[in-house]
Design an enzyme around this catalytic site. Structure first.
Site, mmCIF file in Angstrom:
data_model
loop_
_atom_site.group_PDB
_atom_site.id
_atom_site.type_symbol
_atom_site.label_atom_id
_atom_site.label_comp_id
_atom_site.label_asym_id
_atom_site.label_seq_id
_atom_site.Cartn_x
_atom_site.Cartn_y
_atom_site.Cartn_z
ATOM 1 N N GLU A 93 58.818 41.712 39.669
ATOM 2 C CA GLU A 93 58.743 40.548 38.735
ATOM 3 C C GLU A 93 58.391 40.880 37.239
ATOM 4 O O GLU A 93 57.594 41.896 36.966
ATOM 5 C CB GLU A 93 57.220 39.891 39.313
ATOM 6 N N CYS A 114 55.172 39.645 30.685
ATOM 7 C CA CYS A 114 54.453 40.485 31.375
ATOM 8 C C CYS A 114 55.131 41.507 32.379
ATOM 9 O O CYS A 114 56.084 40.724 32.969
ATOM 10 C CB CYS A 114 53.598 39.516 32.473
ATOM 11 N N CYS A 121 51.518 48.462 44.766
ATOM 12 C CA CYS A 121 50.522 49.341 44.043
ATOM 13 C C CYS A 121 49.717 49.820 44.949
ATOM 14 O O CYS A 121 49.207 49.472 45.920
ATOM 15 C CB CYS A 121 49.633 48.179 43.226
ATOM 16 N N CYS A 125 43.297 46.441 45.021
ATOM 17 C CA CYS A 125 42.103 45.815 44.686
ATOM 18 C C CYS A 125 42.141 44.610 45.789
ATOM 19 O O CYS A 125 43.152 44.145 45.918
ATOM 20 C CB CYS A 125 42.119 45.064 43.385
ATOM 21 N N CYS A 128 43.926 41.150 45.125
ATOM 22 C CA CYS A 128 45.148 40.987 44.304
ATOM 23 C C CYS A 128 46.477 40.954 45.155
ATOM 24 O O CYS A 128 46.713 41.951 46.290
ATOM 25 C CB CYS A 128 45.465 42.375 43.254
ATOM 26 N N GLU A 178 49.819 49.785 38.773
ATOM 27 C CA GLU A 178 48.915 50.314 37.792
ATOM 28 C C GLU A 178 49.697 51.158 37.062
ATOM 29 O O GLU A 178 50.231 52.303 37.242
ATOM 30 C CB GLU A 178 47.985 51.138 38.707
ATOM 31 N N SER A 209 47.357 47.219 30.607
ATOM 32 C CA SER A 209 46.375 46.908 31.355
ATOM 33 C C SER A 209 45.912 47.875 32.621
ATOM 34 O O SER A 209 47.061 48.379 33.227
ATOM 35 C CB SER A 209 46.558 45.422 31.999
ATOM 36 N N LEU A 233 38.065 44.536 34.407
ATOM 37 C CA LEU A 233 36.707 44.843 34.984
ATOM 38 C C LEU A 233 36.300 44.350 36.201
ATOM 39 O O LEU A 233 35.779 44.810 36.829
ATOM 40 C CB LEU A 233 35.840 44.739 33.755
ATOM 41 N N CYS A 351 50.183 38.263 39.513
ATOM 42 C CA CYS A 351 51.268 39.161 39.809
ATOM 43 C C CYS A 351 51.434 39.411 41.103
ATOM 44 O O CYS A 351 50.456 39.636 41.741
ATOM 45 C CB CYS A 351 50.904 40.323 38.928
HETATM 46 N N1 SAH Z 1 47.259 47.276 37.826
HETATM 47 C C1 SAH Z 1 46.866 46.671 36.285
HETATM 48 C C2 SAH Z 1 47.775 45.789 35.715
HETATM 49 C C3 SAH Z 1 48.266 44.863 36.712
HETATM 50 S S1 SAH Z 1 47.269 43.782 37.198
HETATM 51 C C4 SAH Z 1 45.610 46.276 36.321
HETATM 52 O O1 SAH Z 1 44.809 45.929 37.439
HETATM 53 O O2 SAH Z 1 45.119 45.925 35.205
HETATM 54 C C5 SAH Z 1 46.956 42.678 35.777
HETATM 55 C C6 SAH Z 1 45.815 41.730 35.771
HETATM 56 O O3 SAH Z 1 45.983 40.751 36.703
HETATM 57 C C7 SAH Z 1 44.573 42.616 36.240
HETATM 58 O O4 SAH Z 1 43.575 42.168 35.429
HETATM 59 C C8 SAH Z 1 44.377 42.042 37.582
HETATM 60 O O5 SAH Z 1 43.044 42.250 38.024
HETATM 61 C C9 SAH Z 1 44.799 40.473 37.541
HETATM 62 N N2 SAH Z 1 45.162 39.903 38.727
HETATM 63 C C10 SAH Z 1 45.368 40.397 39.935
HETATM 64 N N3 SAH Z 1 45.557 39.305 40.924
HETATM 65 C C11 SAH Z 1 45.147 38.414 40.303
HETATM 66 C C12 SAH Z 1 44.683 36.816 40.700
HETATM 67 N N4 SAH Z 1 45.143 36.738 41.763
HETATM 68 N N5 SAH Z 1 44.359 36.079 39.861
HETATM 69 C C13 SAH Z 1 43.918 36.466 38.614
HETATM 70 N N6 SAH Z 1 44.382 37.797 38.033
HETATM 71 C C14 SAH Z 1 44.716 38.537 38.831
HETATM 72 FE FE1 SF4 Z 2 46.947 47.156 41.484
HETATM 73 FE FE2 SF4 Z 2 46.078 46.063 39.143
HETATM 74 FE FE3 SF4 Z 2 46.447 44.605 41.595
HETATM 75 FE FE4 SF4 Z 2 44.456 46.379 41.331
HETATM 76 S S1 SF4 Z 2 44.690 44.578 40.325
HETATM 77 S S2 SF4 Z 2 45.962 45.993 43.206
HETATM 78 S S3 SF4 Z 2 45.275 48.061 40.178
HETATM 79 S S4 SF4 Z 2 47.984 45.633 40.434
#
Ligand code: SAH
Ligand code: SF4
Length: 368
Positions: A93, A114, A121, A125, A128, A178, A209, A233, A351
């Site tokens: 995406e 974006c 990934c 997390c 996510c 990531e 990021s 964070l 995302c």
């Molecule tokens: N892997 C990298 C970049 C992609 S994620 C990272 O983790 O920074 C981009 C951002 O979207 C990150 O800050 C992630 O924590 C956030 N994100 C992921 N799922 C989300 C959700 N359901 N709602 C809001 N932000 C989310």
């Molecule tokens: Fe991967 Fe970023 Fe999602 Fe964590 S928040 S699972 S590092 S894409």
């Protein structure tokens, strides 16, 4: 799938040395690059001001194919998600976000894209969507570059657009994956996207990021380009981060903060701390002091983002009152912070969600 190097994965010096091998004059290179990055050609045969013999050599040596648009969601003046189908049938995406001065970079009449860096990934997390189906592969250099060019190409076909108009002047590397786990491909793609002969997007308008890959943050600090860095964070203590981000067990906050100090020292005020607010997880006011301390230490701004619901996951965003209280408490500590108050859950577009839905739909109902 073609095993030839892709034309949109090459730096200028690589193209120059190939032109020497071809025994072709150098003045053809800007003509070629104009076709590739300004006219966004999809085929060698479009390049009518290049001699047929050169087009044939280029076609034999390089690939120029691009991926297909599978679906697009959203209207022209709001956030739009593009789902691309790659050559190996995987989906990624990109999300186009209209100008919004409070997001990254400065106010402008143009747009932020974006960008994804991996299929899936591996970092898992808990909140996510991108991690839900696991990790498939790194994106190649041209697959990162092409996300920008394909959106520009789509824009070119919209009413009122001139063929060479540019829409995107800000990039956030915050899509699926990531970014710092695909370091070499990402950096090469960003060099191409930044170069005046390529994408022409200023490095200060590119935000990478990361969930906190401390060693790669140090490596990025050594690069000459001045990228902005966003740290996901989402918790200001190891106890909270460990609950939701497995990466914290490998690179705990102390190590991450030291890597950020180093980036800050080398690059100046280029760090943003991203903090998703998730009900019952990280919105308690005891996170405010450690978060404020870290923000002051790094001269960083804090972006508070109400959690976007992901289908199949139990997490929720806290009430608006709780979000505002968290923001106020941070501001009282003298931190520069923003809270996204957009209506609906579309900005940021959580995302990985569109891909997840499409993959699940394609697979059909799970057999009993
Ligand atoms: N892997 C990298 C970049 C992609 S994620 C990272 O983790 O920074 C981009 C951002 O979207 C990150 O800050 C992630 O924590 C956030 N994100 C992921 N799922 C989300 C959700 N359901 N709602 C809001 N932000 C989310
Ligand atoms: Fe991967 Fe970023 Fe999602 Fe964590 S928040 S699972 S590092 S894409």
């Amino acid at each position: 799938m073609s095993d030839k190097p892709h034309i949109r994965s090459l730096l200028l010096e690589e193209i120059e040395s190939q032109f020497q091998i071809f025994e072709e004059p150098k003045y053809r290179i800007p003509q070629l690059l104009n076709w590739v990055y300004v006219k966004r050609a999809k085929d060698w045969e479009e390049m009518t001001n290049l001699p047929k013999s050169l087009r044939t050599k280029l076609a034999e040596t390089f690939a120029i194919s691009t991926f297909e648009l599978e679906t697009r969601q959203g209207s022209r003046d709001t956030t739009q998600k593009f789902l691309w189908k790659l050559e190996d049938q995987q989906f990624i995406e990109s999300v186009l976000i209209p100008a919004n001065p409070s997001l990254y970079g400065e106010a402008s009449d143009r747009h932020t894209l974006c960008v994804s860096t991996q299929v899936g990934c591996a970092y898992g997390c808990k909140f996510c969507a991108s991690g839900l189906e696991g990790y498939k592969r790194n994106l190649k250099v041209h697959e990162i570059v092409d996300q920008i060019l394909c959106v520009e190409r789509w824009n070119q076909t919209q009413p009122g657009q001139k063929p060479e108009d540019r829409l995107i002047n800000n990039l956030v590397i915050m899509g699926m994956g990531e970014p710092l786990a695909n370091y070499d491909n990402l950096l090469k793609a960003l060099k191409i996207l930044n170069a005046p002969w390529g994408g022409g997007i200023g490095a200060r308008k590119i935000t990478i990021s990361t969930s906190g890959l401390a060693p790669q943050i140090r490596k990025l600090a050594e690069e000459t380009l001045q990228f902005r860095l966003a740290i996901s964070l989402h918790g200001a203590t190891d106890v909270v981060r460990n609950k939701i981000m497995p990466v914290n067990k490998k690179h705990p906050l102390g190590e991450l903060a030291l890597a950020c100090d180093y980036y800050q020292e080398k690059k100046g005020r280029m760090i943003t701390l991203e903090y998703i607010l998730i009900a019952g997880i990280n919105e308690s006011l005891d996170q405010v002091n450690p978060l404020a301390n870290l923000a002051h230490r790094l001269h960083a701004k804090v972006n508070l983002i109400p959690y976007n619901k992901v289908e199949g996951l139990p997490w929720e965003r806290p009430t608006e009152e709780v979000q505002e209280d968290f923001l106020m408490a941070l501001e009282k500590r003298g931190v520069t912070a923003t809270l996204r108050r957009e209506k609906g859950h579309d900005i940021d577009a959580a995302c990985g969600q569109l891909r997840l839905k499409t993959e699940r739909a394609l697979r059909g109902p799970i057999p009993a």
